[in-house]
Write a protein that holds these residues in place. Structure first.
Motif, mmCIF file in Angstrom:
data_model
loop_
_atom_site.group_PDB
_atom_site.id
_atom_site.type_symbol
_atom_site.label_atom_id
_atom_site.label_comp_id
_atom_site.label_asym_id
_atom_site.label_seq_id
_atom_site.Cartn_x
_atom_site.Cartn_y
_atom_site.Cartn_z
ATOM 1 N N THR A 1 0.670 -1.191 0.156
ATOM 2 C CA THR A 1 -0.043 -0.144 0.030
ATOM 3 C C THR A 1 1.073 1.541 0.040
ATOM 4 O O THR A 1 1.842 1.281 0.225
ATOM 5 C CB THR A 1 -0.985 -0.089 1.233
ATOM 6 O OG1 THR A 1 -1.834 1.140 1.003
ATOM 7 C CG2 THR A 1 -0.219 0.314 2.534
ATOM 8 N N ASN A 2 0.361 2.376 -0.155
ATOM 9 C CA ASN A 2 0.924 3.675 -0.167
ATOM 10 C C ASN A 2 1.185 4.090 1.149
ATOM 11 O O ASN A 2 0.211 3.754 2.008
ATOM 12 C CB ASN A 2 0.083 4.677 -1.207
ATOM 13 C CG ASN A 2 0.771 6.105 -1.069
ATOM 14 O OD1 ASN A 2 0.338 7.084 -0.497
ATOM 15 N ND2 ASN A 2 2.221 6.022 -1.576
ATOM 16 N N ILE A 3 2.068 4.763 1.470
ATOM 17 C CA ILE A 3 2.430 5.380 2.822
ATOM 18 C C ILE A 3 2.448 6.928 2.848
ATOM 19 O O ILE A 3 2.915 7.475 1.960
ATOM 20 C CB ILE A 3 3.702 4.769 3.224
ATOM 21 C CG1 ILE A 3 3.708 3.166 3.615
ATOM 22 C CG2 ILE A 3 3.905 5.425 4.870
ATOM 23 C CD1 ILE A 3 4.924 2.666 3.928
ATOM 24 N N THR A 4 1.753 7.633 3.862
ATOM 25 C CA THR A 4 1.607 8.835 3.831
ATOM 26 C C THR A 4 3.029 9.545 4.082
ATOM 27 O O THR A 4 3.952 9.253 4.605
ATOM 28 C CB THR A 4 0.931 9.334 4.935
ATOM 29 O OG1 THR A 4 -0.316 8.560 5.050
ATOM 30 C CG2 THR A 4 0.663 10.813 5.319
ATOM 31 N N GLY A 5 3.107 10.749 2.970
ATOM 32 C CA GLY A 5 4.512 11.280 2.858
ATOM 33 C C GLY A 5 5.204 10.728 1.712
ATOM 34 O O GLY A 5 6.190 11.329 1.187
ATOM 35 N N ALA B 1 2.066 8.910 -4.538
ATOM 36 C CA ALA B 1 1.162 7.941 -4.522
ATOM 37 C C ALA B 1 1.136 6.812 -5.431
ATOM 38 O O ALA B 1 0.679 5.778 -5.129
ATOM 39 C CB ALA B 1 -0.408 8.679 -5.096
ATOM 40 N N TYR C 1 4.842 2.049 -3.412
ATOM 41 C CA TYR C 1 4.283 1.077 -2.552
ATOM 42 C C TYR C 1 5.347 0.564 -1.593
ATOM 43 O O TYR C 1 6.205 0.050 -2.211
ATOM 44 C CB TYR C 1 3.221 0.074 -3.554
ATOM 45 C CG TYR C 1 2.198 0.698 -4.119
ATOM 46 C CD1 TYR C 1 0.971 0.565 -3.363
ATOM 47 C CD2 TYR C 1 2.228 1.184 -5.378
ATOM 48 C CE1 TYR C 1 -0.101 1.182 -4.123
ATOM 49 C CE2 TYR C 1 1.245 1.911 -6.063
ATOM 50 C CZ TYR C 1 -0.081 1.875 -5.433
ATOM 51 O OH TYR C 1 -1.150 2.373 -5.948
ATOM 52 N N ASN D 1 2.099 -3.413 3.347
ATOM 53 C CA ASN D 1 0.595 -2.909 4.034
ATOM 54 C C ASN D 1 1.119 -3.162 5.712
ATOM 55 O O ASN D 1 1.090 -4.569 6.013
ATOM 56 C CB ASN D 1 -0.396 -3.847 3.392
ATOM 57 C CG ASN D 1 -1.789 -3.306 4.120
ATOM 58 O OD1 ASN D 1 -1.740 -2.520 5.051
ATOM 59 N ND2 ASN D 1 -2.538 -4.139 3.533
#
Length: 704
Positions: free
Chosen positions: A581-585, A588, A591, A594
C-alpha cells in the motif's frame, strides 16, 4: 547474395529492437514503414481482417527525418513468387482516403526521466474487412521514400470439414502447471506418495503446452493473450482483437475476426460467455471487442450485444447467454454506473429481449429458452473460499448488481453459471436447427488472487474450475452431447508461482524476529504431508476441496515477481489480501509493505519497481488439456495462436473460396450499423472514404 541480404536485414532488425526495448515507437514496426498485420503472421482462410499501413517521419530523436512523411506511399499484395498488385485491386475494395496524425514516445528511460519525448508525424491508410482465401504465402510490400517494408503472410491449409458440433472452452486465467500441482496436493489424498483420486484435468486424453509471448514483448497480459487464443493473431499488451497502431483513437486499430464471430457467420450457432470477473474484463471481452485499450469497458459491453457498429464488420446477433460480474458497466449512471454513451445497459439488453438475472436463486429458476444476461455483483465476483468457507466476507461489500448498495449475498459459482449456460445454449440450439454452440467459461480469479499474493484463494478458484470441468462433462454425458463437444481447458498466461515446502504456522507465530520466523519453513524431507486434506472436517459431497483451509502445517509458497510484502503462509480469513500500500508522505505511486497485512509474518523485499502494488505475470508456458473431437490436435508444444487454429480446424471453419451473399454464411456487410448504429446515440460509421483522421490539403497535424 540472398544469404547476405537476410543477414543484413536481421542485423538491422536486431539493432532496432535493441535500441527500443523498454519503449517502442510502434512495437511491430522496426522501420519507418509499417504494415499491420506485420511480417510472419498466419491467417485462417476466409478470416476477415483489416490492414493498416503507416509511414513515420520522426521530427527529433535518434531516428529524426525532415518530419514530413511520404504521402505517395503504395501497398501491393500478391502470392509469393508472383507480381503484387495494388492492395485495393487485390482485395476488390475502394482505395481508402489518406489519414494523418502524430504521436510522441520516449526512446528509453533516460529520455523519460528527462521528459524529452520524440515526436513522429504519420501518414496512413486502412483497408477494412478484407480476407485471404487461397492457402499459401502472400507478400505485402509497402513502398515509401524510395525503400520498402515487406510482410509475408501465411494462410494455413486446414480442413473445411466440420468435426465437432459444440465447443466448450475453459480459461483458467493465469493458471500454470505448478498451480495445478499445488491444488491437487491440498484437495486429493495420497497414500505412500500416490494419489488416491485424480483431478478432472488429470483424466483428459490430450495434454499440450502453449507459449504465451505477445507480439512485441515476451511478457503478456490477459488482453492480447486472449486475442491470440481467439483470433490466431498475437497483439500488443492491452489490445483486444486488433493490431495496435499509432493513432490516438483506441477504436480504429486494424481488427481481426474472432473464432466466435466466424462460428456464427458460418453456422449461425449459439454463443455464450461466463466469467467470475467483471464481464468487461479482458478474457470475456476479446471475442467481440476491437480496441487497443482493454480499459474501454463501456464499449466492450456494447459489443456483447451489438458487435462492431462504427465500422463495417461481421454480423453479430448478441450473445445468447452472458453470466458474470461487473454491474457497474450495466446499471444507469444515475446509480453510479459507468457505461457506454451513459446508457442504462440493463434496459438496452431488456429491450432486446434478454431475461435479466441478478442472483443465483433466480438463475437456477430461469427459463433456458430465452437470451439471458446474468450479472451478480459489482466488480469481480466473490471467491470460492469466501462463498463456501468464510461467508461473512460477503457482507458489507455494497456490491449488489442492481446498484442499490446492498450486499450481493446470493452469488452463483463458476459451476452453477457454466451448467446453466450449457443448458441455455443447448435448449436454444435445439430450438433453432441444432446448429451447435460455443461457450467460454473463465475462472478469472486464479489470476486475480495470484496478483495480490493470496495463494490459498487462487488455488480455491483453480479447484472450482476443476470441479466445474468435472460437472460439465457429467452434464454433457447426461444430455447426450459429450461426443459432439470439443472441450479445451487452458490458460492465457502464467505467474511464477510454486510450492517449496511446508510452514509450521504455530512455530512461526511464536517467533519474534523475521529470521526466526523463516525457520518455520520445512524443505525436502521436512515438508511432510498435506494437512489440508488429512485434517479438518469440511465436506463437499462428490467435489474435491480441502477439508481444512487453516491447518497448522500449511504450504510454503510464493513467486519471485512481487512487491514489498509480509508473509506468514496462512489463509486470510477476512477476505482477499492487500499486500502493499501507499504510505503517507510518499508519492501515491510508491508502494510499501501493508502494515495491516500478515502482521505476524516476516518482511519479503520486493523484486518489482516500487510503483508495483501487486505481482505480475511471468514467461512460463501454460498447459492445455483437450477432450472430445479433434483432441489429438492439442498435444505437443506450440504457440498460443495455435489454440485458435486447432479449434477452427475442428469446426471446419476454413474457407478457401469466398461465400455467396445471404444467410449466416454471407459477408454480413454493414449489418451491425444497419441494425444498431443508424440514429443510435454516440455511433459513427467510418469507411474507406470517411476515415477517422482524414488528410486533405492543409489538413492534419503536419499540414501539407
Amino acid at each position: 547474395m540472398v544469404g547476405f541480404r537476410t543477414s543484413a536485414v536481421a542485423t538491422a532488425a536486431l539493432a532496432a529492437i535493441a535500441s527500443a526495448q523498454t519503449f517502442q515507437r510502434l512495437g511491430t514496426c522496426p522501420t519507418l514503414g509499417c504494415i499491420l498485420p506485420p511480417d510472419a503472421q498466419d491467417f485462417l482462410a476466409g478470416q476477415f481482417f483489416d490492414i493498416r499501413v503507416e509511414v513515420h517521419a520522426p521530427v527529433n530523436g535518434s531516428e529524426a527525418t525532415n518530419g514530413v512523411p511520404d504521402t505517395n506511399f503504395a501497398l501491393t499484395v500478391g502470392k509469393v513468387g508472383e507480381a503484387g498488385v495494388p492492395a485495393a485491386q487485390f482485395f476488390g475494395v475502394d482505395e481508402p482516403a489518406l489519414e494523418a496524425w502524430n504521436f510522441t514516445w520516449f526512446e528509453d528511460l533516460f529520455a523519460q526521466d528527462a521528459k524529452t519525448p520524440s515526436l513522429v508525424n504519420v501518414a496512413a491508410k486502412a483497408y477494412r474487412r478484407v480476407a485471404l482465401y487461397e492457402p499459401g504465402s502472400y507478400e505485402a510490400v509497402l513502398t515509401y521514400n524510395g525503400t520498402n517494408t515487406t510482410a509475408v503472410w501465411d494462410v494455413r491449409d486446414l480442413s473445411e470439414v466440420r468435426k465437432t458440433k459444440n465447443v466448450l472452452l475453459f480459461i483458467g486465467d493465469g493458471m500454470t502447471t505448478n498451480m495445478i500441482t499445488a491444488a491437487r496436493l491440498i484437495a486429493h489424498k495420497q497414500k505412500n506418495g500416490r494419489y488416491l483420486t485424480k483431478m478432472a484435468l488429470d483424466q483428459f486424453p490430450a495434454l499440450g503446452h502453449q507459449m504465451t509471448h505477445s507480439i512485441d514483448s515476451f511478457i503478456t497480459d490477459s488482453a492480447n493473450s486472449a486475442s491470440a487464443l481467439y483470433t490466431g493473431h498475437k497483439s500488443s499488451v492491452n489490445a483486444l482483437g486488433v493490431y495496435a497502431d499509432s493513432s490516438k483513437d483506441p477504436y480504429d486499430d486494424p481488427k481481426v475476426e474472432s473464432i466466435m464471430e466466424i462460428f456464427y457467420r458460418l453456422y449461425g450457432g449459439k454463443l455464450g460467455i461466463v466469467s467470475t470477473a467483471f464481464l468487461a474484463d479482458a478474457t470475456p471481452a476479446a471475442f467481440t471487442a476491437k480496441t487497443r485499450s482493454r480499459d474501454e469497458y463501456g464499449a466492450v459491453i456494447d459489443s456483447f450485444i451489438h458487435g462492431i457498429v462504427n465500422y463495417t464488420w461481421t454480423e453479430w446477433p448478441g450473445y445468447d447467454v452472458i453470466l458474470g460480474g461487473g454491474a457497474e458497466n450495466f446499471y444507469s449512471p444515475s446509480l453510479g454506473g459507468v457505461t457506454y454513451n451513459n446508457l442504462d445497459y440493463y434496459k438496452v439488453f431488456a429491450d432486446a429481449g434478454y431475461d435479466l438475472i441478478y442472483n443465483n436463486t433466480a438463475l437456477q429458476a430461469a427459463s433456458s429458452a430465452l437470451k439471458t444476461l446474468g450479472v451478480f455483483s459489482v466488480s469481480n465476483m466473490a471467491k470460492w473460499v469466501d462463498r463456501n468457507v468464510f461467508p461473512d466476507n460477503l457482507k458489507a461489500q455494497k456490491n449488489d448488481p442492481t446498484g442499490t448498495k446492498a450486499d450481493a449475498l446470493d452469488q452463483p459459482g463458476l459451476k452453477q453459471m457454466t451448467l446453466k449456460a450449457i443448458d441455455i445454449l443447448e435448449t436454444r440450439s435445439k430450438a433453432d436447427g441444432d446448429k451447435g454452440w460455443f461457450l467460454m467459461s473463465e475462472a478469472a480469479s486464479i489470476d486475480k488472487m495470484m496478483h495480490v499474493l493470496d495463494y490459498d484463494r487462487a488455488l480455491g478458484e483453480l479447484l472450482e474450475l476443476d470441479d466445474t470441468v468435472k460437472a460439465s462433462i457429467e452434464y454433457l454425458t447426461k444430455i447426450g452431447e459429450l461426443d459432439n463437444t470439443l472441450i479445451v481447458v487452458t490458460a492465457d498466461h502464467g505467474h511464477g508461482f510454486d510450492v517449496f515446502g511446508n510452514a509450521d504456522t504455530q512455530y512461526l507465530n511464536a517467533q519474534t524476529t523475521d529470521r526466526n520466523k523463516r525457520k518455520a519453513v520445512g524443505t525436502y524431507q521436512n515438508s511432510g504431508e498435506s494437512q489440508y486434506i488429512n485434517t479438518g472436517n469440511l465436506k463437499y459431497t462428490d467435489s474435491f476441496f480441502p477439508s481444512n483451509w487453516d491447518p497448522r502445517y500449511t504450504l510454503a509458497q510464493g513467486f519471485g515477481a512481487n512487491p514489498d510484502h509480509r508473509e506468514n503462509y496462512q489463509i486470510h480469513k477476512g477476505g482477499p489480501r492487500l499486500p502493499a500500500t501507499n504510505i503517507t508522505g510518499f508519492a501515491a505511486t510508491n508502494y510499501f509493505v501493508n502494515p495491516k497485512d500478515n502482521v505476524n509474518g516476516f518482511i519479503v523485499n520486493g523484486t518489482l519497481p516500487p510503483n508495483a502494488a501487486q505481482g505480475v505475470h511471468s514467461l512460463t508456458d501454460v498447459p492445455v488439456f483437450a477432450k472430445g473431437p479433434c483432441h489429438e490436435l492439442f498435444t505437443g508444444v506450440y504457440n498460443s495462436i495455435d489454440i485458435f487454429y486447432h479449434i477452427a480446424e475442428c469446426l471446419g471453419a476454413s474457407r478457401s473460396e469466398q461465400a455467396e451473399e445471404g444467410g449466416h454464411g454471407d459477408q454480413g456487410n454493414g449489418t451491425n450499423w444497419q441494425h444498431h448504429g443508424k440514429g443510435g446515440k454516440g455511433y459513427h460509421h467510418y469507411g474507406p472514404g470517411n476515415p477517422t483522421y482524414k488528410k486533405g490539403p492543409g489538413k492534419g497535424p503536419w499540414g501539407n
